[in-house]
Scaffold this active site. Structure first.
Site, PDB file in Angstrom:
ATOM      1  N   GLU A  24       5.258   9.865  -0.590  1.00 19.69           N
ATOM      2  CA  GLU A  24       5.955  10.322  -1.801  1.00 19.69           C
ATOM      3  C   GLU A  24       7.282  10.949  -1.374  1.00 19.69           C
ATOM      4  O   GLU A  24       7.484  11.220  -0.186  1.00 19.69           O
ATOM      5  CB  GLU A  24       5.076  11.338  -2.546  1.00 19.69           C
ATOM      6  CG  GLU A  24       3.800  10.688  -3.056  1.00 19.69           C
ATOM      7  CD  GLU A  24       2.974  11.566  -3.978  1.00 19.69           C
ATOM      8  OE1 GLU A  24       3.332  12.749  -4.173  1.00 19.69           O
ATOM      9  OE2 GLU A  24       1.972  11.050  -4.502  1.00 19.69           O
ATOM     10  N   GLU A  39       3.453   4.128   9.531  1.00 17.27           N
ATOM     11  CA  GLU A  39       2.054   4.337   9.949  1.00 17.27           C
ATOM     12  C   GLU A  39       1.894   5.589  10.814  1.00 17.27           C
ATOM     13  O   GLU A  39       1.018   5.666  11.664  1.00 17.27           O
ATOM     14  CB  GLU A  39       1.510   3.104  10.702  1.00 17.27           C
ATOM     15  CG  GLU A  39       0.607   2.236   9.848  1.00 17.27           C
ATOM     16  CD  GLU A  39       1.391   1.245   9.013  1.00 17.27           C
ATOM     17  OE1 GLU A  39       2.539   1.569   8.618  1.00 17.27           O
ATOM     18  OE2 GLU A  39       0.868   0.168   8.734  1.00 17.27           O
ATOM     19  N   SER A  85       5.798   9.332  15.846  1.00 19.18           N
ATOM     20  CA  SER A  85       5.311   9.566  17.209  1.00 19.18           C
ATOM     21  C   SER A  85       4.678  10.952  17.329  1.00 19.18           C
ATOM     22  O   SER A  85       3.686  11.137  18.048  1.00 19.18           O
ATOM     23  CB  SER A  85       6.463   9.427  18.212  1.00 19.18           C
ATOM     24  OG  SER A  85       6.876   8.084  18.274  1.00 19.18           O
ATOM     25  N   GLU A  86       5.252  11.921  16.607  1.00 21.60           N
ATOM     26  CA  GLU A  86       4.677  13.283  16.657  1.00 21.60           C
ATOM     27  C   GLU A  86       3.261  13.271  16.072  1.00 21.60           C
ATOM     28  O   GLU A  86       2.338  13.884  16.626  1.00 21.60           O
ATOM     29  CB  GLU A  86       5.559  14.272  15.867  1.00 21.60           C
ATOM     30  CG  GLU A  86       6.912  14.583  16.500  1.00 21.60           C
ATOM     31  CD  GLU A  86       7.929  13.446  16.358  1.00 21.60           C
ATOM     32  OE1 GLU A  86       7.790  12.616  15.431  1.00 21.60           O
ATOM     33  OE2 GLU A  86       8.859  13.365  17.189  1.00 21.60           O
ATOM     34  N   GLY A 136       5.213  12.554   3.647  1.00 19.62           N
ATOM     35  CA  GLY A 136       4.803  11.317   4.294  1.00 19.62           C
ATOM     36  C   GLY A 136       3.718  11.616   5.309  1.00 19.62           C
ATOM     37  O   GLY A 136       2.580  11.164   5.189  1.00 19.62           O
ATOM     38  N   PHE A 142       0.852  -1.189   0.000  1.00 18.62           N
ATOM     39  CA  PHE A 142       0.000   0.000   0.000  1.00 18.62           C
ATOM     40  C   PHE A 142       0.885   1.235   0.000  1.00 18.62           C
ATOM     41  O   PHE A 142       1.957   1.263   0.589  1.00 18.62           O
ATOM     42  CB  PHE A 142      -1.029  -0.035   1.138  1.00 18.62           C
ATOM     43  CG  PHE A 142      -0.635   0.667   2.395  1.00 18.62           C
ATOM     44  CD1 PHE A 142      -1.348   1.775   2.842  1.00 18.62           C
ATOM     45  CD2 PHE A 142       0.432   0.224   3.140  1.00 18.62           C
ATOM     46  CE1 PHE A 142      -0.985   2.423   4.008  1.00 18.62           C
ATOM     47  CE2 PHE A 142       0.787   0.864   4.316  1.00 18.62           C
ATOM     48  CZ  PHE A 142       0.075   1.974   4.743  1.00 18.62           C
ATOM     49  N   THR A 180       6.794  -0.584   1.000  1.00 18.48           N
ATOM     50  CA  THR A 180       7.199  -1.890   1.518  1.00 18.48           C
ATOM     51  C   THR A 180       6.569  -2.964   0.635  1.00 18.48           C
ATOM     52  O   THR A 180       5.381  -2.858   0.297  1.00 18.48           O
ATOM     53  CB  THR A 180       6.732  -2.050   2.984  1.00 18.48           C
ATOM     54  OG1 THR A 180       7.234  -0.951   3.730  1.00 18.48           O
ATOM     55  CG2 THR A 180       7.220  -3.352   3.580  1.00 18.48           C
ATOM     56  N   HIS A 186      23.985  -5.636  27.275  1.00 13.64           N
ATOM     57  CA  HIS A 186      24.950  -6.481  26.559  1.00 13.64           C
ATOM     58  C   HIS A 186      26.356  -5.876  26.528  1.00 13.64           C
ATOM     59  O   HIS A 186      27.286  -6.513  26.006  1.00 13.64           O
ATOM     60  CB  HIS A 186      24.486  -6.717  25.117  1.00 13.64           C
ATOM     61  CG  HIS A 186      23.435  -7.780  24.987  1.00 13.64           C
ATOM     62  ND1 HIS A 186      22.119  -7.605  25.368  1.00 13.64           N
ATOM     63  CD2 HIS A 186      23.499  -9.062  24.520  1.00 13.64           C
ATOM     64  CE1 HIS A 186      21.432  -8.702  25.130  1.00 13.64           C
ATOM     65  NE2 HIS A 186      22.246  -9.604  24.629  1.00 13.64           N
TER      66      HIS A 186
HETATM   67  C1  LIG Z   1      11.323   1.376   5.986  1.00 12.67           C
HETATM   68  C2  LIG Z   1      10.105   2.187   5.716  1.00 12.67           C
HETATM   69  C3  LIG Z   1       8.982   1.573   5.161  1.00 12.67           C
HETATM   70  C4  LIG Z   1       7.858   2.344   4.821  1.00 12.67           C
HETATM   71  N1  LIG Z   1       6.784   1.720   4.208  1.00 12.67           N
HETATM   72  C5  LIG Z   1       5.779   2.489   3.716  1.00 12.67           C
HETATM   73  C6  LIG Z   1       4.732   1.896   2.923  1.00 12.67           C
HETATM   74  O1  LIG Z   1       4.687   0.687   2.722  1.00 12.67           O
HETATM   75  N2  LIG Z   1       3.800   2.721   2.394  1.00 12.67           N
HETATM   76  C7  LIG Z   1       3.805   4.072   2.588  1.00 12.67           C
HETATM   77  O2  LIG Z   1       2.924   4.758   2.075  1.00 12.67           O
HETATM   78  N3  LIG Z   1       4.776   4.652   3.350  1.00 12.67           N
HETATM   79  C8  LIG Z   1       5.753   3.897   3.909  1.00 12.67           C
HETATM   80  N4  LIG Z   1       6.757   4.474   4.661  1.00 12.67           N
HETATM   81  C9  LIG Z   1       6.776   5.937   4.794  1.00 12.67           C
HETATM   82  C10 LIG Z   1       6.391   6.389   6.189  1.00 12.67           C
HETATM   83  O3  LIG Z   1       5.016   6.220   6.398  1.00 12.67           O
HETATM   84  C11 LIG Z   1       6.828   7.865   6.299  1.00 12.67           C
HETATM   85  O4  LIG Z   1       8.244   7.890   6.303  1.00 12.67           O
HETATM   86  C12 LIG Z   1       6.287   8.517   7.538  1.00 12.67           C
HETATM   87  O5  LIG Z   1       4.891   8.710   7.429  1.00 12.67           O
HETATM   88  C13 LIG Z   1       6.957   9.891   7.802  1.00 12.67           C
HETATM   89  O6  LIG Z   1       6.920  10.658   6.663  1.00 12.67           O
HETATM   90  P1  LIG Z   1       8.259  11.384   6.145  1.00 12.67           P
HETATM   91  O7  LIG Z   1       9.338  10.379   6.130  1.00 12.67           O
HETATM   92  O8  LIG Z   1       7.913  12.061   4.880  1.00 12.67           O
HETATM   93  O9  LIG Z   1       8.606  12.446   7.250  1.00 12.67           O
HETATM   94  P2  LIG Z   1       8.024  13.937   7.330  1.00 12.67           P
HETATM   95  O10 LIG Z   1       6.554  13.915   7.168  1.00 12.67           O
HETATM   96  O11 LIG Z   1       8.803  14.783   6.421  1.00 12.67           O
HETATM   97  O12 LIG Z   1       8.388  14.312   8.833  1.00 12.67           O
HETATM   98  C14 LIG Z   1       9.704  14.657   9.231  1.00 12.67           C
HETATM   99  C15 LIG Z   1       9.696  14.929  10.742  1.00 12.67           C
HETATM  100  O13 LIG Z   1       8.804  16.022  11.025  1.00 12.67           O
HETATM  101  C16 LIG Z   1       7.826  15.603  11.976  1.00 12.67           C
HETATM  102  N5  LIG Z   1       6.574  16.275  11.663  1.00 12.67           N
HETATM  103  C17 LIG Z   1       5.916  16.297  10.472  1.00 12.67           C
HETATM  104  N6  LIG Z   1       4.812  17.039  10.569  1.00 12.67           N
HETATM  105  C18 LIG Z   1       4.758  17.498  11.860  1.00 12.67           C
HETATM  106  C19 LIG Z   1       3.841  18.335  12.579  1.00 12.67           C
HETATM  107  N7  LIG Z   1       2.735  18.806  12.006  1.00 12.67           N
HETATM  108  N8  LIG Z   1       4.125  18.604  13.871  1.00 12.67           N
HETATM  109  C20 LIG Z   1       5.224  18.093  14.474  1.00 12.67           C
HETATM  110  N9  LIG Z   1       6.135  17.319  13.835  1.00 12.67           N
HETATM  111  C21 LIG Z   1       5.894  17.020  12.553  1.00 12.67           C
HETATM  112  C22 LIG Z   1       7.729  14.094  11.811  1.00 12.67           C
HETATM  113  O14 LIG Z   1       7.215  13.491  12.968  1.00 12.67           O
HETATM  114  C23 LIG Z   1       9.185  13.762  11.556  1.00 12.67           C
HETATM  115  O15 LIG Z   1       9.856  13.726  12.798  1.00 12.67           O
HETATM  116  C24 LIG Z   1       7.849   3.722   5.078  1.00 12.67           C
HETATM  117  C25 LIG Z   1       8.968   4.325   5.681  1.00 12.67           C
HETATM  118  C26 LIG Z   1      10.081   3.574   5.988  1.00 12.67           C
HETATM  119  C27 LIG Z   1      11.273   4.253   6.599  1.00 12.67           C
END
Ligand SMILES: Cc1cc2nc3c(=O)[nH]c(=O)nc-3n(C[C@H](O)[C@H](O)[C@H](O)COP(=O)(O)OP(=O)(O)OC[C@H]3O[C@@H](n4cnc5c(N)ncnc54)[C@H](O)[C@@H]3O)c2cc1C
Length: 403
Positions: free
Chosen positions: A131, A383, A386-387, A135, A127, A163, A358
């Protein structure tokens, strides 16, 4: 008068199921995870056995060939699998979300077409929301689908972090069908895009979908995370989730609903990895001696073990509560957010504490905790970070307690 009954956290069926999965994990996953992790190799033989055990159809109704079990039992299974290796639960996770989307929103034809093959694991699902440029802010996606003269939808755009992006046969992908919609979520649609599993360059009916080489990651090895490049990919209108009439413009709502169960799933993964970290710490701390006695005899180490066990139990209970509420048909967005937040943070904290216990060996690739140390942080992100969980929890709290 209240009648006291013995405390039971599982039904007989749940106990049998989790015991079966635990044995499978002990025999097939734990002894082999290190090799697959170090070589970043897809655990094909393990996945084949999981198909035989029915683990790809746990929540799919029996009429479609699945086991027809509830989310609570599924979460228990995911905890056990993640105790072995979270990459294994990753192979099942997006597939589970795809089957949830079909079961809840799919048309009868979509269910009949895909669910039986998904239940056996013959085909697997991914799913895709994220982009390269977004995220957390899902409404900011840029990928689009535009209806062509022949009635199909042409999908264009780049997806990130998918994934199971290469080996899946179906991708539930969220794109914009109306880029002018205000608010944006009203113009978003979920398409069931079919592809050839394992092909980096799709051809024929699936032409226009390319999968670049898998992203190199710190942990969560073995299961591939990829980009997906849709460039003129043609998707039939009947592959809009829920059908064109009912599903157009409903993608955001559908995906957010699925994320609720996805969060319970990630919470269960957090509990599983934390549980394994505790087990490793309990063994190592009784073997390793300093100052003439096992380190487990030092109170500072016992306190670490005590905190780990207490947090794990709390995270497990909250995860089960969120799952049970969802099974009972109640809204569990607040509880799923809390469970995901607590359990993923618990996973990371317990792994770090076990790593400290460890000592230097925790830093060696010879020890399992080193793998857990690289795997655990993923759960803080997937998914919803934490924020983002705190944002969900805060919003729901205020909604439920409006003055
Ligand atoms: C190994 C892996 C597998 C994944 N698999 C999938 C998948 O199968 N399908 C899919 O669709 N996605 C997938 N993801 C993507 C994942 O869901 C996103 O990385 C995640 O939602 C965070 O988005 P971002 O990386 O764009 O971070 P960003 O949205 O850019 O956020 C960056 C930082 O800013 C913080 N932040 C953002 N907005 C706010 C706010 N309003 N207030 C406070 N803090 C904020 C975030 O918490 C984070 O610390 C995967 C990611 C990884 C690493």
């Amino acid at each position: 008068m209240a009648v006291a009954t013995g405390y039971q956290d599982k039904t007989d069926e749940q106990r049998d199921m989790t015991e079966m999965v635990r044995q499978f994990v002990d025999k097939e996953i734990l002894p082999n995870a290190e090799e697959y992790d170090h070589e970043d190799k897809f655990p094909g033989p393990i996945v084949e056995q999981m198909k035989e055990l029915g683990l790809f159809g746990v929540t799919i109704p029996e009429e479609y060939g699945g086991l027809g079990l509830d989310l609570t039992t599924y979460a228990m299974i995911v905890e056990e699998l993640s105790r072995g290796w979270i990459s294994i639960s990753g192979v099942v996770n997006t597939h589970f979300i795809g089957s949830y989307l079909l079961m809840k929103f799919g048309t009868d034809e979509q269910k009949e077409k895909y669910l039986p093959k998904m239940a056996t694991g013959e085909i697997r699902a991914a799913f895709s929301l994220s982009e390269p440029e977004c995220g957390s802010d899902v409404q900011g996606i840029k990928s689009t689908a535009k209806k062509a003269d022949d009635g199909t939808y042409e999908i264009n755009g780049q997806k990130m972090w998918v994934t199971n992006g290469l080996l899946s046969a179906l991708v539930f992908v969220l794109v914009k069908t109306d880029t002018t919609a205000d608010p944006p979520y009203k113009g978003m649609t979920c398409f069931i895009t079919e592809k050839e599993p394992g092909a980096s360059e799709n051809t024929g009916d699936y032409a226009g979908l390319t999968i670049p080489p898998k992203i190199k990651k710190m942990g969560y090895k073995g299961v591939e995370s990829t980009e997906l490049v849709y460039d003129g990919y043609r998707c039939p209108a009947e592959n809009i989730l829920g059908g064109e009439e009912a599903g157009l413009g409903q993608g955001f709502r559908q995906m957010m609903d699925a994320l609720e169960v996805g969060r319970v799933n990630v919470a269960a993964r957090g509990v599983g990895i934390a549980q394994r970290a505790l087990e490793l710490a309990l063994v190592y701390s009784q073997q390793r001696k300093t100052f003439g006695r096992p380190i487990a005899a030092h109170q500072a180490i016992q306190f670490k073990l005590a905190d780990m066990a207490t947090k794990i139990e709390a995270a497990r209970l909250l995860t089960m509560k969120a799952a049970r509420m969802k099974d009972a048909g109640e809204r569990s967005d607040l509880e799923a957010g809390m469970a995901k937040l607590l359990a993923s943070e618990t996973g990371k904290e317990c792994v770090e504490e076990s790593f400290r216990i460890h000592g230097g060996y925790g830093y060696s690739k010879e020890y399992e905790i080193e793998r857990l140390y690289r795997d655990a942080p993923l759960l803080l992100i997937g998914e919803g970070t934490s924020e983002i969980q705190r944002m969900v929890i805060g919003k729901k709290l205020l909604e439920r307690n409006k003055i």
